[in-house]
Design a protein around this motif. Sequence first.
Motif, mmCIF file in Angstrom:
data_model
loop_
_atom_site.group_PDB
_atom_site.id
_atom_site.type_symbol
_atom_site.label_atom_id
_atom_site.label_comp_id
_atom_site.label_asym_id
_atom_site.label_seq_id
_atom_site.Cartn_x
_atom_site.Cartn_y
_atom_site.Cartn_z
ATOM 1 N N TYR A 36 42.423 41.782 28.793
ATOM 2 C CA TYR A 36 42.481 41.102 30.088
ATOM 3 C C TYR A 36 43.828 40.418 30.272
ATOM 4 O O TYR A 36 44.426 39.946 29.312
ATOM 5 C CB TYR A 36 41.382 40.039 30.196
ATOM 6 N N ARG A 37 44.258 40.346 31.522
ATOM 7 C CA ARG A 37 45.459 39.582 31.872
ATOM 8 C C ARG A 37 45.129 38.713 33.075
ATOM 9 O O ARG A 37 44.271 39.057 33.894
ATOM 10 C CB ARG A 37 46.637 40.499 32.176
ATOM 11 N N ALA A 38 45.804 37.592 33.168
ATOM 12 C CA ALA A 38 45.571 36.662 34.284
ATOM 13 C C ALA A 38 46.210 37.219 35.547
ATOM 14 O O ALA A 38 47.318 37.749 35.514
ATOM 15 C CB ALA A 38 46.152 35.296 33.953
ATOM 16 N N VAL A 39 45.497 37.082 36.670
ATOM 17 C CA VAL A 39 45.946 37.595 37.962
ATOM 18 C C VAL A 39 45.649 36.556 39.036
ATOM 19 O O VAL A 39 44.629 35.872 38.982
ATOM 20 C CB VAL A 39 45.194 38.909 38.320
ATOM 21 N N VAL A 40 46.541 36.451 40.004
ATOM 22 C CA VAL A 40 46.243 35.738 41.249
ATOM 23 C C VAL A 40 46.581 36.722 42.358
ATOM 24 O O VAL A 40 47.655 37.308 42.380
ATOM 25 C CB VAL A 40 47.009 34.401 41.387
ATOM 26 N N ASN A 41 45.643 36.963 43.259
ATOM 27 C CA ASN A 41 45.870 37.976 44.295
ATOM 28 C C ASN A 41 46.365 37.357 45.603
ATOM 29 O O ASN A 41 46.571 36.145 45.703
ATOM 30 C CB ASN A 41 44.616 38.840 44.508
ATOM 31 N N HIS A 42 46.532 38.202 46.603
ATOM 32 C CA HIS A 42 47.060 37.774 47.902
ATOM 33 C C HIS A 42 46.107 36.832 48.645
ATOM 34 O O HIS A 42 46.500 36.197 49.603
ATOM 35 C CB HIS A 42 47.398 38.997 48.765
ATOM 36 N N ARG A 43 44.856 36.736 48.191
ATOM 37 C CA ARG A 43 43.886 35.817 48.798
ATOM 38 C C ARG A 43 43.825 34.490 48.045
ATOM 39 O O ARG A 43 42.932 33.689 48.267
ATOM 40 C CB ARG A 43 42.503 36.462 48.802
ATOM 41 N N ASP A 44 44.773 34.295 47.114
ATOM 42 C CA ASP A 44 44.822 33.115 46.261
ATOM 43 C C ASP A 44 43.557 32.982 45.402
ATOM 44 O O ASP A 44 43.085 31.880 45.139
ATOM 45 C CB ASP A 44 45.068 31.843 47.068
ATOM 46 N N GLN A 45 43.036 34.125 44.945
ATOM 47 C CA GLN A 45 41.914 34.152 44.022
ATOM 48 C C GLN A 45 42.463 34.343 42.609
ATOM 49 O O GLN A 45 43.350 35.170 42.391
ATOM 50 C CB GLN A 45 40.957 35.301 44.359
ATOM 51 N N TRP A 46 41.953 33.571 41.668
ATOM 52 C CA TRP A 46 42.414 33.582 40.286
ATOM 53 C C TRP A 46 41.342 34.199 39.400
ATOM 54 O O TRP A 46 40.178 33.813 39.472
ATOM 55 C CB TRP A 46 42.668 32.156 39.819
ATOM 56 N N TYR A 47 41.748 35.149 38.544
ATOM 57 C CA TYR A 47 40.798 35.794 37.643
ATOM 58 C C TYR A 47 41.552 36.510 36.531
ATOM 59 O O TYR A 47 42.768 36.677 36.582
ATOM 60 C CB TYR A 47 39.909 36.786 38.403
ATOM 61 N N TYR A 48 40.800 36.938 35.524
ATOM 62 C CA TYR A 48 41.316 37.817 34.477
ATOM 63 C C TYR A 48 40.844 39.224 34.808
ATOM 64 O O TYR A 48 39.733 39.414 35.316
ATOM 65 C CB TYR A 48 40.787 37.402 33.107
ATOM 66 N N GLN A 49 41.673 40.212 34.510
ATOM 67 C CA GLN A 49 41.335 41.591 34.855
ATOM 68 C C GLN A 49 41.704 42.546 33.722
ATOM 69 O O GLN A 49 42.718 42.362 33.052
ATOM 70 C CB GLN A 49 42.084 42.004 36.114
ATOM 71 N N THR A 50 40.876 43.569 33.538
ATOM 72 C CA THR A 50 41.156 44.670 32.624
ATOM 73 C C THR A 50 40.552 45.943 33.199
ATOM 74 O O THR A 50 39.688 45.879 34.077
ATOM 75 C CB THR A 50 40.599 44.404 31.212
ATOM 76 N N LYS A 51 41.021 47.081 32.710
ATOM 77 C CA LYS A 51 40.389 48.358 33.055
ATOM 78 C C LYS A 51 39.376 48.686 31.977
ATOM 79 O O LYS A 51 39.608 48.425 30.795
ATOM 80 C CB LYS A 51 41.422 49.484 33.131
ATOM 81 N N MET A 52 38.261 49.234 32.388
ATOM 82 C CA MET A 52 37.217 49.623 31.441
ATOM 83 C C MET A 52 36.321 50.666 32.082
ATOM 84 O O MET A 52 36.388 50.891 33.303
ATOM 85 C CB MET A 52 36.393 48.407 31.013
ATOM 86 N N VAL A 53 35.505 51.311 31.273
ATOM 87 C CA VAL A 53 34.504 52.226 31.795
ATOM 88 C C VAL A 53 33.209 51.436 31.946
ATOM 89 O O VAL A 53 32.748 50.782 31.005
ATOM 90 C CB VAL A 53 34.310 53.432 30.853
ATOM 91 N N TRP A 54 32.661 51.472 33.139
ATOM 92 C CA TRP A 54 31.419 50.766 33.466
ATOM 93 C C TRP A 54 30.510 51.763 34.163
ATOM 94 O O TRP A 54 30.911 52.375 35.160
ATOM 95 C CB TRP A 54 31.733 49.571 34.356
ATOM 96 N N ARG A 55 29.326 51.970 33.605
ATOM 97 C CA ARG A 55 28.358 52.914 34.164
ATOM 98 C C ARG A 55 28.991 54.289 34.409
ATOM 99 O O ARG A 55 28.757 54.930 35.431
ATOM 100 C CB ARG A 55 27.724 52.367 35.434
#
Length: 102
Positions: free
Chosen positions: A24-43
């Motif tokens: 995971y890496r920390a991200v802040v998007n254009h909507r000023d939302q803060w989260y950690y994100q990674t790529k993974m296989v889900w379902r």
Amino acid sequence: MTNMHFPFGSEADLIGKLLANYGYRAVVNHRDQWYYQTKMVWRGRLVHCRLGRVGLSRLPDDLYSETWCGYYDASEPDSMLYDEVHPNIFACIKRNHMEDAA
């Protein structure tokens, strides 16, 4: 009742290091939302998994607070497929990264 928080240093730093171990890496998007994100296989599909405080107003900074988790189509990152709230960051990690290993 005693406080269950343990003196391991900054909980925000611990969360960052813990999640970095899972890509995971920390991200802040254009909507000023803060989260950690990674790529993974889900379902069976490639997704961006995003983890954050409920409301995404800032990065998680408490090991024992509710954690929001959203799954977004990797080819259309604004297209949320599913989301859920976990009781804490550990439950979220267990669900996404440890259940398949068992």
